[in-house]
Design a protein around this motif. Structure first.
Motif, PDB file in Angstrom:
ATOM      1  N   GLY A  48       0.809  -1.216   0.000  1.00  0.00           N
ATOM      2  CA  GLY A  48       0.000   0.000   0.000  1.00  0.00           C
ATOM      3  C   GLY A  48       0.836   1.257   0.000  1.00  0.00           C
ATOM      4  N   VAL A  49       1.901   1.268   0.796  1.00  0.00           N
ATOM      5  CA  VAL A  49       2.783   2.434   0.848  1.00  0.00           C
ATOM      6  C   VAL A  49       3.421   2.664  -0.517  1.00  0.00           C
ATOM      7  CG1 VAL A  49       4.927   3.318   1.852  1.00  0.00           C
ATOM      8  CG2 VAL A  49       3.179   2.314   3.328  1.00  0.00           C
ATOM      9  N   ILE A  52       0.800   4.243  -2.941  1.00  0.00           N
ATOM     10  CA  ILE A  52       0.164   5.531  -2.625  1.00  0.00           C
ATOM     11  C   ILE A  52       0.275   6.555  -3.754  1.00  0.00           C
ATOM     12  CG2 ILE A  52       0.323   7.581  -1.140  1.00  0.00           C
ATOM     13  CD1 ILE A  52       0.735   5.689   1.215  1.00  0.00           C
ATOM     14  N   TRP A  59      -4.109   4.117  -0.710  1.00  0.00           N
ATOM     15  CA  TRP A  59      -4.485   4.321   0.691  1.00  0.00           C
ATOM     16  C   TRP A  59      -5.402   3.212   1.188  1.00  0.00           C
ATOM     17  CZ3 TRP A  59      -1.957   6.854   4.099  1.00  0.00           C
ATOM     18  CH2 TRP A  59      -1.181   7.948   3.719  1.00  0.00           C
ATOM     19  N   VAL A  62      -3.178   0.463   2.206  1.00  0.00           N
ATOM     20  CA  VAL A  62      -2.525   0.797   3.475  1.00  0.00           C
ATOM     21  C   VAL A  62      -3.477   0.510   4.635  1.00  0.00           C
ATOM     22  CG1 VAL A  62      -1.699   2.718   4.909  1.00  0.00           C
ATOM     23  CG2 VAL A  62      -0.911   2.493   2.558  1.00  0.00           C
ATOM     24  N   PHE A  63      -4.710   0.988   4.522  1.00  0.00           N
ATOM     25  CA  PHE A  63      -5.672   0.773   5.601  1.00  0.00           C
ATOM     26  C   PHE A  63      -6.032  -0.704   5.747  1.00  0.00           C
ATOM     27  CE2 PHE A  63      -6.745   5.377   4.830  1.00  0.00           C
ATOM     28  CZ  PHE A  63      -6.142   5.816   5.989  1.00  0.00           C
ATOM     29  N   ALA A  83      -4.264   7.110  11.817  1.00  0.00           N
ATOM     30  CA  ALA A  83      -4.057   7.333  10.379  1.00  0.00           C
ATOM     31  C   ALA A  83      -5.356   7.710   9.680  1.00  0.00           C
ATOM     32  CB  ALA A  83      -3.447   6.088   9.732  1.00  0.00           C
ATOM     33  N   ARG A  84      -6.445   7.056  10.053  1.00  0.00           N
ATOM     34  CA  ARG A  84      -7.740   7.399   9.440  1.00  0.00           C
ATOM     35  C   ARG A  84      -8.130   8.837   9.748  1.00  0.00           C
ATOM     36  NH1 ARG A  84     -12.079   4.217   7.915  1.00  0.00           N
ATOM     37  NH2 ARG A  84     -12.849   6.276   7.453  1.00  0.00           N
ATOM     38  N   TYR A  87      -5.850  11.123   7.693  1.00  0.00           N
ATOM     39  CA  TYR A  87      -6.199  11.045   6.271  1.00  0.00           C
ATOM     40  C   TYR A  87      -7.485  11.830   6.013  1.00  0.00           C
ATOM     41  CZ  TYR A  87      -7.759   9.207   1.805  1.00  0.00           C
ATOM     42  OH  TYR A  87      -8.211   9.109   0.519  1.00  0.00           O
TER      43      TYR A  87
END
Length: 141
Positions: A48-49, A52, A59, A62-63, A83-84, A87
């Motif tokens: 995920g990173v 991005i 994202w 990532v989540f 993080a949520r 974001y």
């Protein structure tokens, strides 16, 4: 309330908790399970990173990786919520920006994508498929 009164989701959640309790009862099996969840979660998170800056669900991946880790690790659960929130706050701020700022951000994202594709040799490879054999298409790496 008996089992016939449960919704399919409640029934599945009950089965999950029973299965997880069975694993937790055996220390070696529990350690193996937690290690497997950790490895899979880190791999998904890393993918995920990397994704991005590219168009698509970077994202979301990532989540998803953090969600996998959060299913077993409290620190990942806290990080997922943090993080949520960050974001969501960033996206709310970004959507309030002028069209110029959003356009420049889009151009920067495109530049990152094109640069990494060039560095990875994608343009040189695809160019040879369609008969374009220019040295500048080749990756310098």
């Amino acid at each position: 309330m008996d089992d016939s009164d449960l919704s399919p989701f409640q029934d599945a959640e009950g089965r999950w908790h029973r299965w997880r309790a069975h694993i937790a009862a055996s220390p070696s099996l529990n350690l193996t399970y937690r290690l497997a969840v950790g490895v899979i979660g880190v791999l998904v998170l890393a993918a995920g990173v990397v994704a991005i800056p590219y168009p698509g669900p970077g994202w979301l991946i990532v989540f998803a990786g953090l969600g996998i880790l959060a299913s077993e690790f409290a620190w990942a659960h806290r990080l997922l919520h943090y993080a949520r929130k960050r974001y969501d706050a960033f996206m709310a701020w970004f959507l309030k920006q002028s069209l110029v700022v959003r356009g420049l951000s889009t151009l920067l994202t495109c530049a990152v994508v094109l640069t990494t594709l060039w560095l990875l040799g994608t343009f040189g490879l695809v160019g040879t498929w369609i008969g374009l054999d220019y040295s500048w298409l080749e990756s310098p790496l």
